[in-house]
Design an enzyme around this catalytic site. Structure first.
Site, PDB file in Angstrom:
ATOM      1  N   HIS A   1       0.861  -1.191   0.000  1.00  0.00           N
ATOM      2  CA  HIS A   1       0.000   0.000   0.000  1.00  0.00           C
ATOM      3  C   HIS A   1       0.892   1.235   0.000  1.00  0.00           C
ATOM      4  O   HIS A   1       2.001   1.210   0.529  1.00  0.00           O
ATOM      5  CB  HIS A   1      -0.932  -0.008   1.226  1.00  0.00           C
ATOM      6  CG  HIS A   1      -1.965   1.065   1.136  1.00  0.00           C
ATOM      7  ND1 HIS A   1      -1.728   2.360   1.526  1.00  0.00           N
ATOM      8  CD2 HIS A   1      -3.242   1.040   0.672  1.00  0.00           C
ATOM      9  CE1 HIS A   1      -2.814   3.086   1.305  1.00  0.00           C
ATOM     10  NE2 HIS A   1      -3.742   2.308   0.781  1.00  0.00           N
TER      11      HIS A   1
ATOM     12  N   GLU B   1      -3.351   3.413  -7.307  1.00  0.00           N
ATOM     13  CA  GLU B   1      -3.757   4.495  -6.411  1.00  0.00           C
ATOM     14  C   GLU B   1      -2.762   5.644  -6.469  1.00  0.00           C
ATOM     15  O   GLU B   1      -1.681   5.552  -5.870  1.00  0.00           O
ATOM     16  CB  GLU B   1      -3.800   4.005  -4.953  1.00  0.00           C
ATOM     17  CG  GLU B   1      -4.839   2.971  -4.640  1.00  0.00           C
ATOM     18  CD  GLU B   1      -5.146   2.942  -3.134  1.00  0.00           C
ATOM     19  OE1 GLU B   1      -6.292   3.060  -2.766  1.00  0.00           O
ATOM     20  OE2 GLU B   1      -4.192   2.826  -2.333  1.00  0.00           O
TER      21      GLU B   1
HETATM   22  O1  G3P Z   1      -6.518   1.898   0.452  1.00  0.00           O
HETATM   23  C1  G3P Z   1      -7.433   2.797  -0.017  1.00  0.00           C
HETATM   24  C2  G3P Z   1      -6.936   4.155   0.017  1.00  0.00           C
HETATM   25  O2  G3P Z   1      -5.588   4.385  -0.005  1.00  0.00           O
HETATM   26  C3  G3P Z   1      -7.774   5.188  -0.608  1.00  0.00           C
HETATM   27  O3  G3P Z   1      -8.031   6.051   0.425  1.00  0.00           O
HETATM   28  O4  G3P Z   1      -9.324   7.643   1.707  1.00  0.00           O
HETATM   29  O5  G3P Z   1      -8.812   8.085  -0.681  1.00  0.00           O
HETATM   30  O6  G3P Z   1     -10.458   6.304  -0.080  1.00  0.00           O
HETATM   31  P1  G3P Z   1      -9.232   7.070   0.324  1.00  0.00           P
END
Ligand code: G3P
Length: 229
Positions: A98, A146
């Site tokens: 992550h 991400e």
């Molecule tokens: O693991 C999910 C994450 O990093 C996304 O976070 O708070 O933007 O939904 P968020």
């Protein structure tokens, strides 16, 4: 112990170390996920802190993912997270690498192997298309793209950076069509979830959009409904 199986499209709710989602609250989130699954049939996994994982797995049928594992075996590895322990505690999968818990590519490779040996579904997070391509060659079950700058921002990757999602889908499938692609960062509503699927993603990774929502049940239900196709 969960009797529900991992299916795609998949929603992973990462509880991170948020105060709102630790301890007893982690169990409440798992129960919310169970209710949303019963209503929509969309597969939902909860990823609690390690210390909460066993209690969460025991208290609901919701799928539980670890936030991390280490590539160790039984024995002299004090402080490490043994994949078999996670599975024994009731987890069916794990996140790896992550953005907030990054590991070198060689460690990703070794961790995928060890997690597989413990029968865990492996979702590797990446920040760029280039890394997505490299990780696809290692054959995890899924890769979650991400962009770090959008994490926790409330600005959805699927709307603000559609090209990175499209790019990750193309790159990953080009290397290994069996590897699923998820996307995450800033996802908060049904339109964000729907846009993710339109771009070719097969699920989403979400944290603050659910954990920090005024009504987490309503927020998660909206995400799941948008993925019913
Ligand atoms: O693991 C999910 C994450 O990093 C996304 O976070 O708070 O933007 O939904 P968020």
């Amino acid at each position: 112990m969960s009797v529900i199986i991992v299916q795609y499209p998949l929603i992973i709710v990462n509880l991170k170390t948020y105060e709102e989602s630790m301890g007893g609250n982690a169990i409440e989130f798992a129960k919310i996920a169970e209710r949303v699954y019963e209503k929509t049939g969309i597969s939902i996994a909860i990823s609690p802190q390690l210390v909460d994982l066993g209690a969460v797995a025991d208290s609901s049928e919701t799928l539980v993912f670890s936030q991390h594992v280490d590539p160790v075996t039984y024995g002299k590895f004090t402080g490490h997270v043994l994949p078999e322990s996670i599975a024994e505690a009731g987890a069916v999968g794990t996140l790896l690498n992550h953005s907030e818990k990054q590991i070198p590519i060689e460690t990703i490779k070794a961790s995928i192997k060890r997690a597989r040996e413990a029968d865990l579904e492996v979702v590797v997070c990446v920040e760029t298309v280039e890394v997505a391509r490299k990780v696809a060659a290692l054959g995890p079950d899924a890769i979650a793209i991400e962009p770090p700058e959008l994490i926790g921002s409330g600005i959805s990757v699927s709307k603000a950076q559609p090209d990175i999602v499209r790019g990750a889908v193309g790159a990953v499938k080009g290397v290994n069509p069996k590897v699923k692609v998820l996307c995450g960062a800033g996802i908060t509503n049904g339109d964000d979830a729907s846009a993710a699927l339109d771009l070719g993603a097969e699920g989403i990774l979400v944290a603050s959009g659910v954990v920090k929502a005024k009504d987490p049940y309503k927020a998660l239900l909206e995400l799941a409904r948008a993925m019913q196709r």
